[in-house]
Enzyme design. Sequence first.
Site, PDB file in Angstrom:
ATOM      1  N   LYS A  70      26.452  27.761  16.891  1.00  0.00           N
ATOM      2  CA  LYS A  70      26.494  29.224  16.465  1.00  0.00           C
ATOM      3  C   LYS A  70      27.565  29.585  15.538  1.00  0.00           C
ATOM      4  CE  LYS A  70      23.625  31.286  20.023  1.00  0.00           C
ATOM      5  NZ  LYS A  70      23.441  32.518  20.852  1.00  0.00           N
ATOM      6  N   ASP A 107      20.573  38.351  19.107  1.00  0.00           N
ATOM      7  CA  ASP A 107      20.780  38.096  20.344  1.00  0.00           C
ATOM      8  C   ASP A 107      21.182  39.548  21.140  1.00  0.00           C
ATOM      9  OD1 ASP A 107      20.391  35.461  21.128  1.00  0.00           O
ATOM     10  OD2 ASP A 107      22.369  35.018  20.596  1.00  0.00           O
TER      11      ASP A 107
END
Length: 276
Positions: A70, A107
């Site tokens: 990420k 997210d």
Amino acid sequence: MITGSTRVAGVIGSPVRHSLSPVMHNAAFAAGGLDWVYAAFEVMPGGAAGALAGMRVLGIGGLSVTMPHKDDAAAAVDTLDAAAAALGTINTVVLQPDGRLAGYSTDGAGFVASLRDAGVDPAGLRVAVLGAGGAARAVIDALARAGAAELVVINRSGDRAELAARLGGAVAHRGEMGDIAGVDMVVNATSIGMGTDLEPCDVALLHSGQVVADLVYHPLQTALLRAATAVGAVTVDGLGMLVHQAVLQQQLWTGVRPDPAVMRSAAEKELAARHR
């Protein structure tokens, strides 16, 4: 049927074979009649930049990004949305028509969407967030953007809690476990409870009138959620966040919002098959 015009999306990570993303996204593509297919790509640590370069060359329409990529993926894209820029991480990449790569973090927004799907509006709520890792940081950022009145960050490492709280701006601060009793919502953003009956906090602090959300989705009804239900609290399970972050991803890739119920059903069936 895969044809010469089928668009490709996928997830990069290591390990990645356990991912529920392929079953969720492919189910939604099929239900929506979209000529897309989604696959899992095992990319070893340090390989994110190469994977994204390959995405450009091959014309892969979209990627999900999971651990451990990420951070590196965020550094390899051309643009970042506001949440991704604040967090320094991404979980979504979109190939733009001009060949540039746009990075997003869905997210936190997915978590907020899962709350609203459960009938919970975080605006004006006092929230305790357990944890200070990547998931907790995304939740803190998103809850602040959604108008939470107070964000209390509770973590074993006080220094990490203070760093994570900075993402929430003026409404966020480091807290202690005892603060749980005085908030409107408790969010477990740690991995405690995954595959076990461990509880991430003293459940005696929970009470009726609270909302208790757990990002852990194996098991779906964690020890924390069972304890919250027992005292009359409203509960939100971790599968909702997984589904809604994927909904946002697919909408970014295709321009079409998939049905969250289709994705959740596919994920539930896959989880049930794995744990028979």
